[in-house]
Every structure is written in structure tokens, then in C-alpha cells.
Write a protein that holds these residues in place. Sequence first.
Motif: not given
Length: 374
Positions: A284-292
Motif C-alpha cells: 500500500c501507498v501512503k497519501q501523497g507519496d508516489t511509488h514507482v
Amino acid sequence: MADTIPFLNLAETTARYSREIHEAVARVIDSGRYLNGEATSRFESALATSCGADYAIGTSNGLDAIRLIVRAAIETGRLSPGDEVICPANTYIASVIPFREFGFRIRLVEPDTVTMNLNPARALEAAGPRTRCLMAVHLYGYPCWSEELNRLAGRGIFIIEDNAQAIGARSATPGLRGTHITGGLGHAAAFSFYPTKNVGALGDAGAVTTSDKELADAVRALANYGSDRRYHNIYCGYNCRLDEIQAAILEVKLRHLDEESCRRNAAARLYAESITNPAITLPCVKQGDTHVWHQYVIRTPHRDALKTYLAGRGIMTDIHYAVPPHLQPCFAGQFSAELPITERLASEVLSLPIANMTESNILRIAEALNAWRN
Ligand SMILES: *Cc1c(COP(=O)(O)O)cnc(C)c1O
């Protein structure tokens, strides 16, 4: 039976940019300049700009990029051999190896169970009076920056980013200079362009980025025998240069990074929408972060059974990483801390294919996962 879905087919990635790559390589061949030339300088400028750093130095590979940062930090008085460094326990061993070489005291810190990256609260707690350095590994393509890291830097701790897996990722929390892109967050960052990375060379390559002029000069000199100008050696350095052919290929690949990140992101989104088996934990990805999405890592306590099940359906997977650094034979007996979270993750993580994926292959994998009963 349906075709096998490989874990990663690099030829397919290369084929997408084949014409541009062939032209770039041909230009280098014809130029007669194979090291320290224009392709390297152009790539270095493009890389520095892409992450908001003032300087970039091409290197032979990612491990050497880390070594060069640590050695340059020592040569310029930012760190000393014997200092304590905080490293995430859940990482690839290359993040840790260079610190051993320079006699650092390595303190391994357990990961956050959600992001699987360094747990910032634990890092803050682990930092003592002897701690001088922190290794911020953006593992799997996820930016691990946080307010705690800014606070540690405020206490004089030198922060190195291991950006081997997260080129182009964006952190919700700004780094030391107010920018958000990985590689521009800490005091210096190491990149790897190993062929499987999101920006991959056709061989070995890496880079260092920093906005610290003195450190950048030291890295550049150290990578070239310790020479600051021709036949003038200020350090007993190394030969860790990036070559022109790889630099020319990387210029092409970097130009297409956003497009590649979009592909990976679309694949990750489709996995997240389609996998519904409650026995499987999704990343999962936290709000505001961009995972690549260098890796798409799912979890289950029955990982080995799931891997075998998928292989039986022609779906190839991989494990990042099955054996954490502290359990590797080369570090036997050197870490006394107990790391149960790291060890549990090592037994539960499974990486699904994420690069070059078609919608139908993702749906086929999701269907297989949803039908799985352990
Ligand atoms: C790939 C990788 C490295 C090492 O890079 P090389 O170019 O293979 O030397 C270091 N750290 C991490 C997290 C990596 O994934």
C-alpha cells in the motif's frame, strides 16, 4: 496450457527503445571517445535535473556509488571510520556492504510492517550519540523519507539515500532542501542502473547525486583514481567510472522514465483492483507519496506454497529478499539484535511480475491468486 508469464523479460523493455538505443550507441562508437565524454556529461546533467540535485556523477554501478559516497564523506570530514550508521534491516545487502568496508558500526533497524521500508520512529529511537549516518533505502520503489529523517539530519546525521530502486519516486514529505523527488532528498544519493532496475543499462552502471559541492568533487576524483586534474592525485582512489556507451543508453532510458513509471503504476493499480483473496496482503501507498513499483510485493504466511502454485500455472515470481543481510554467511555472528519483523517478512514476501505487463496477463495472475486456497 496458457503461455508462461516470465517474471521479467528485459529484451522486451529494450525493444521498446531499440532504434534510439542503436543510434545512441552508434554515435559513441563513431565518436572515438569511450570514457569521460559528452554522453556522460549530458546524462549526468539530465539525472541531476530530474531529481533536483546540483551535481550528478556517473559511476560503474550502484554498489560503487555507495562506496564512493561513504569514502568521499570520510575524506571531506563528514564521517569517520568507526562511526555508527543506521541501516534498514530489510534491504538488499549492497546497501550495507560498503559500511563494513570502512569499519562502521552498523545498526540494523526493523521495517515498518506496512511499507516494508525503514520504520522512521524506530530509526529515531535507535539514533544515539555515536550515530553519525543513516542509510535511507527507498526499497521496492517506495520513497522512505519522513519528518523523522529531517529531524535526524537536524541533529547532524549524514543521510545517504539508496535510490537504486526508486528513481523518479516522489515523497509527500520534502527532503533537506525542500524538494520531493528521491535522489534529491538527503545529503547524497546512490543510483543503480543494473539492467533490471527501472532505468536499466545494458550492463553495469550507477550514479551519485548530491548538492554538496565539496562532496561531489571528492566523489568525482575518487571515481577516477583520486585525481582532481590530470596526473594529480589527491586521494588513493578507485576506477569506478561510467562508460560512454552505457551513458548514451541511459540518456535514452531516462528520457522515457515517466512513461515507464506510468506503465508500472497502471499495472500496480490493476493488481490492486483485481486481487481480492483475503489471504494475500497487498502493498500500500501512503497519501501523497508516489511509488514507482520497482517491485510489486505481496505477502502471505504461506509464501512458498503460493509461489509453487503460481509456477504450476505458468506464472513466474521472485522473492526480494529471501535472506536478509544479517543472516548472510558473510555477516555471521556480527549482528546481535533480534530482528523478528525482518525475518518474518523474508518468509512472507513474494514479488509479482510488474514490468511489461499486459492487462490480460495481470488479470490472469489475479484470477489465479483469487482461486488460491492454502
Ligand atoms: C541493485 C541495488 C544495489 C546495487 O546496485 P548494483 O548496480 O547492482 O551494484 C544497491 N542497493 C539496492 C537497494 C539495490 O536494489
